[in-house]
Design a protein around this motif. Structure first.
Motif, PDB file in Angstrom:
ATOM      1  N   PHE A 105      50.659  25.309  46.631  1.00 25.38           N
ATOM      2  CA  PHE A 105      50.316  26.472  47.436  1.00 25.38           C
ATOM      3  C   PHE A 105      50.214  27.671  46.508  1.00 25.38           C
ATOM      4  CE2 PHE A 105      52.924  23.816  50.321  1.00 25.38           C
ATOM      5  CZ  PHE A 105      51.931  23.503  51.241  1.00 25.38           C
ATOM      6  N   VAL A 106      49.094  28.381  46.585  1.00 26.61           N
ATOM      7  CA  VAL A 106      48.858  29.548  45.741  1.00 26.61           C
ATOM      8  C   VAL A 106      48.857  30.779  46.646  1.00 26.61           C
ATOM      9  CG1 VAL A 106      47.296  30.652  44.112  1.00 26.61           C
ATOM     10  CG2 VAL A 106      47.490  28.169  44.159  1.00 26.61           C
ATOM     11  N   ALA A 107      49.716  31.740  46.318  1.00 28.40           N
ATOM     12  CA  ALA A 107      49.788  32.969  47.099  1.00 28.40           C
ATOM     13  C   ALA A 107      48.592  33.853  46.795  1.00 28.40           C
ATOM     14  CB  ALA A 107      51.079  33.707  46.773  1.00 28.40           C
ATOM     15  N   ARG A 108      48.172  34.603  47.798  1.00 26.67           N
ATOM     16  CA  ARG A 108      47.095  35.568  47.623  1.00 26.67           C
ATOM     17  C   ARG A 108      47.665  36.959  47.862  1.00 26.67           C
ATOM     18  NH1 ARG A 108      41.547  33.021  49.190  1.00 26.67           N
ATOM     19  NH2 ARG A 108      40.914  33.927  47.224  1.00 26.67           N
ATOM     20  N   SER A 109      46.852  37.973  47.669  1.00 28.02           N
ATOM     21  CA  SER A 109      47.360  39.347  47.742  1.00 28.02           C
ATOM     22  C   SER A 109      47.857  39.736  49.122  1.00 28.02           C
ATOM     23  CB  SER A 109      46.284  40.330  47.279  1.00 28.02           C
ATOM     24  OG  SER A 109      45.132  40.195  48.068  1.00 28.02           O
ATOM     25  N   ALA A 110      47.413  39.045  50.183  1.00 32.66           N
ATOM     26  CA  ALA A 110      47.871  39.349  51.543  1.00 32.66           C
ATOM     27  C   ALA A 110      49.158  38.614  51.913  1.00 32.66           C
ATOM     28  CB  ALA A 110      46.778  39.000  52.543  1.00 32.66           C
ATOM     29  N   THR A 111      49.587  37.669  51.107  1.00 33.52           N
ATOM     30  CA  THR A 111      50.748  36.844  51.448  1.00 33.52           C
ATOM     31  C   THR A 111      52.052  37.625  51.562  1.00 33.52           C
ATOM     32  OG1 THR A 111      49.668  35.004  50.312  1.00 33.52           O
ATOM     33  CG2 THR A 111      51.980  34.718  50.860  1.00 33.52           C
ATOM     34  N   PRO A 112      52.387  38.548  50.657  1.00 32.09           N
ATOM     35  CA  PRO A 112      53.682  39.241  50.781  1.00 32.09           C
ATOM     36  C   PRO A 112      53.827  40.046  52.069  1.00 32.09           C
ATOM     37  CG  PRO A 112      52.745  39.636  48.621  1.00 32.09           C
ATOM     38  CD  PRO A 112      51.706  38.933  49.421  1.00 32.09           C
ATOM     39  N   GLY A 113      52.739  40.527  52.634  1.00 32.19           N
ATOM     40  CA  GLY A 113      52.808  41.309  53.858  1.00 32.19           C
ATOM     41  C   GLY A 113      52.783  40.475  55.121  1.00 32.19           C
ATOM     42  N   ALA A 114      52.625  39.161  55.001  1.00 32.58           N
ATOM     43  CA  ALA A 114      52.517  38.284  56.164  1.00 32.58           C
ATOM     44  C   ALA A 114      53.875  37.742  56.576  1.00 32.58           C
ATOM     45  CB  ALA A 114      51.584  37.124  55.843  1.00 32.58           C
ATOM     46  N   LYS A 115      53.965  37.321  57.810  1.00 28.56           N
ATOM     47  CA  LYS A 115      55.170  36.662  58.319  1.00 28.56           C
ATOM     48  C   LYS A 115      55.050  35.170  58.041  1.00 28.56           C
ATOM     49  CE  LYS A 115      56.539  39.973  61.643  1.00 28.56           C
ATOM     50  NZ  LYS A 115      57.641  40.626  61.026  1.00 28.56           N
ATOM     51  N   SER A 116      56.204  34.501  57.971  1.00 27.19           N
ATOM     52  CA  SER A 116      56.180  33.071  57.644  1.00 27.19           C
ATOM     53  C   SER A 116      55.493  32.255  58.743  1.00 27.19           C
ATOM     54  CB  SER A 116      57.590  32.548  57.383  1.00 27.19           C
ATOM     55  OG  SER A 116      58.368  32.619  58.542  1.00 27.19           O
ATOM     56  N   GLN A 117      55.511  32.733  59.996  1.00 26.46           N
ATOM     57  CA  GLN A 117      54.825  32.014  61.075  1.00 26.46           C
ATOM     58  C   GLN A 117      53.306  32.018  60.846  1.00 26.46           C
ATOM     59  OE1 GLN A 117      57.081  34.446  61.872  1.00 26.46           O
ATOM     60  NE2 GLN A 117      58.772  33.171  62.564  1.00 26.46           N
ATOM     61  N   ASP A 118      52.781  33.151  60.364  1.00 29.10           N
ATOM     62  CA  ASP A 118      51.345  33.226  60.076  1.00 29.10           C
ATOM     63  C   ASP A 118      50.975  32.286  58.938  1.00 29.10           C
ATOM     64  OD1 ASP A 118      51.227  35.217  61.998  1.00 29.10           O
ATOM     65  OD2 ASP A 118      51.458  36.822  60.517  1.00 29.10           O
ATOM     66  N   VAL A 119      51.790  32.278  57.899  1.00 22.53           N
ATOM     67  CA  VAL A 119      51.539  31.395  56.758  1.00 22.53           C
ATOM     68  C   VAL A 119      51.692  29.940  57.181  1.00 22.53           C
ATOM     69  CG1 VAL A 119      52.310  30.755  54.436  1.00 22.53           C
ATOM     70  CG2 VAL A 119      52.235  33.152  55.107  1.00 22.53           C
ATOM     71  N   ARG A 120      52.671  29.656  58.047  1.00 20.57           N
ATOM     72  CA  ARG A 120      52.872  28.289  58.541  1.00 20.57           C
ATOM     73  C   ARG A 120      51.644  27.801  59.301  1.00 20.57           C
ATOM     74  NH1 ARG A 120      54.056  26.456  63.275  1.00 20.57           N
ATOM     75  NH2 ARG A 120      54.801  28.464  64.042  1.00 20.57           N
ATOM     76  N   ARG A 121      51.070  28.663  60.120  1.00 22.81           N
ATOM     77  CA  ARG A 121      49.880  28.310  60.895  1.00 22.81           C
ATOM     78  C   ARG A 121      48.707  27.980  59.963  1.00 22.81           C
ATOM     79  NH1 ARG A 121      49.145  32.908  63.541  1.00 22.81           N
ATOM     80  NH2 ARG A 121      51.195  32.750  64.472  1.00 22.81           N
ATOM     81  N   VAL A 122      48.515  28.813  58.951  1.00 21.78           N
ATOM     82  CA  VAL A 122      47.430  28.581  57.983  1.00 21.78           C
ATOM     83  C   VAL A 122      47.699  27.304  57.189  1.00 21.78           C
ATOM     84  CG1 VAL A 122      46.347  29.486  55.892  1.00 21.78           C
ATOM     85  CG2 VAL A 122      46.817  31.007  57.803  1.00 21.78           C
ATOM     86  N   MET A 123      48.944  27.128  56.760  1.00 23.43           N
ATOM     87  CA  MET A 123      49.327  25.950  55.979  1.00 23.43           C
ATOM     88  C   MET A 123      49.080  24.674  56.774  1.00 23.43           C
ATOM     89  SD  MET A 123      53.065  25.266  54.297  1.00 23.43           S
ATOM     90  CE  MET A 123      53.058  26.759  53.329  1.00 23.43           C
ATOM     91  N   GLN A 124      49.455  24.691  58.042  1.00 19.07           N
ATOM     92  CA  GLN A 124      49.279  23.511  58.881  1.00 19.07           C
ATOM     93  C   GLN A 124      47.797  23.184  59.066  1.00 19.07           C
ATOM     94  OE1 GLN A 124      51.690  24.000  62.318  1.00 19.07           O
ATOM     95  NE2 GLN A 124      52.249  21.860  62.357  1.00 19.07           N
ATOM     96  N   SER A 125      46.980  24.199  59.270  1.00 14.20           N
ATOM     97  CA  SER A 125      45.547  23.928  59.432  1.00 14.20           C
ATOM     98  C   SER A 125      44.923  23.408  58.134  1.00 14.20           C
ATOM     99  CB  SER A 125      44.814  25.171  59.918  1.00 14.20           C
ATOM    100  OG  SER A 125      44.728  26.140  58.911  1.00 14.20           O
ATOM    101  N   HIS A 126      45.342  23.948  56.997  1.00 17.44           N
ATOM    102  CA  HIS A 126      44.836  23.445  55.711  1.00 17.44           C
ATOM    103  C   HIS A 126      45.212  21.976  55.519  1.00 17.44           C
ATOM    104  CE1 HIS A 126      44.393  27.520  53.430  1.00 17.44           C
ATOM    105  NE2 HIS A 126      43.637  27.465  54.495  1.00 17.44           N
ATOM    106  N   LEU A 127      46.470  21.654  55.789  1.00 13.09           N
ATOM    107  CA  LEU A 127      46.931  20.290  55.550  1.00 13.09           C
ATOM    108  C   LEU A 127      46.284  19.308  56.523  1.00 13.09           C
ATOM    109  CD1 LEU A 127      50.678  20.972  54.750  1.00 13.09           C
ATOM    110  CD2 LEU A 127      48.883  20.282  53.166  1.00 13.09           C
ATOM    111  N   GLU A 128      46.026  19.735  57.761  1.00 14.69           N
ATOM    112  CA  GLU A 128      45.339  18.847  58.702  1.00 14.69           C
ATOM    113  C   GLU A 128      43.931  18.509  58.219  1.00 14.69           C
ATOM    114  OE1 GLU A 128      45.416  20.807  62.460  1.00 14.69           O
ATOM    115  OE2 GLU A 128      47.553  20.407  62.775  1.00 14.69           O
ATOM    116  N   LYS A 129      43.262  19.472  57.616  1.00 17.31           N
ATOM    117  CA  LYS A 129      41.899  19.250  57.137  1.00 17.31           C
ATOM    118  C   LYS A 129      41.856  18.446  55.844  1.00 17.31           C
ATOM    119  CE  LYS A 129      40.181  23.368  59.380  1.00 17.31           C
ATOM    120  NZ  LYS A 129      39.775  24.764  59.235  1.00 17.31           N
ATOM    121  N   LEU A 130      42.898  18.614  55.003  1.00  8.93           N
ATOM    122  CA  LEU A 130      42.878  17.965  53.691  1.00  8.93           C
ATOM    123  C   LEU A 130      43.489  16.568  53.678  1.00  8.93           C
ATOM    124  CD1 LEU A 130      43.841  21.025  51.483  1.00  8.93           C
ATOM    125  CD2 LEU A 130      41.613  19.920  51.618  1.00  8.93           C
ATOM    126  N   LEU A 131      44.388  16.269  54.599  1.00  8.53           N
ATOM    127  CA  LEU A 131      45.060  14.966  54.563  1.00  8.53           C
ATOM    128  C   LEU A 131      44.385  13.934  55.431  1.00  8.53           C
ATOM    129  CD1 LEU A 131      48.814  16.017  54.627  1.00  8.53           C
ATOM    130  CD2 LEU A 131      47.373  15.583  52.690  1.00  8.53           C
TER     131      LEU A 131
END
Length: 112
Positions: free
Chosen positions: A86-112
């Motif tokens: 997982f590579v952080a981007r410039s918007a990551t520090p200002g985000a909540k973990s729930q938002d990142v979790r949602r994005v992470m889950q969608s990425h993993l569903e598409k890639l796995l």
């Protein structure tokens, strides 16, 4: 000891990260970039990277904490053997973990 075995192992070596970058599939969004590489191991390993483009040390550490918190929720539900970066981007520090979790889950569903 039993609790430790259930935790996902982390990627630590530079060559492991590079292998995921060059040979793996990836998905990008404004919050996170996810690289996935199928391996022969029997477990899922993951690593987090943050560049200086994210900000100063405080912001980079916050980005890592947010990504690790999201990964602790998402990764136990996965099965298979993968190296995930997982590579952080410039918007990551200002985000909540729930938002990142949602994005992470969608990425993993598409890639796995």
């Amino acid at each position: 000891m039993e609790k430790r075995e259930k935790q996902n192992k982390k990627l630590t070596l530079n060559c492991e990260f590079k292998r995921a970058y060059y040979k793996g599939k990836y998905k990008a969004s404004p919050l996170l970039v996810t690289y996935v590489l199928k391996t022969r191991r029997k477990k899922i390993r993951y690593g987090v990277t943050t560049s200086k483009k994210v900000g100063n040390a405080v912001l980079r550490n916050r980005a890592r904490r947010v990504i690790n918190a999201a990964a602790r929720e998402v990764l136990p539900s996965l099965s298979g053997s993968y190296d995930i970066v997982f590579v952080a981007r410039s918007a990551t520090p200002g985000a909540k973990s729930q938002d990142v979790r949602r994005v992470m889950q969608s990425h993993l569903e598409k890639l796995l």
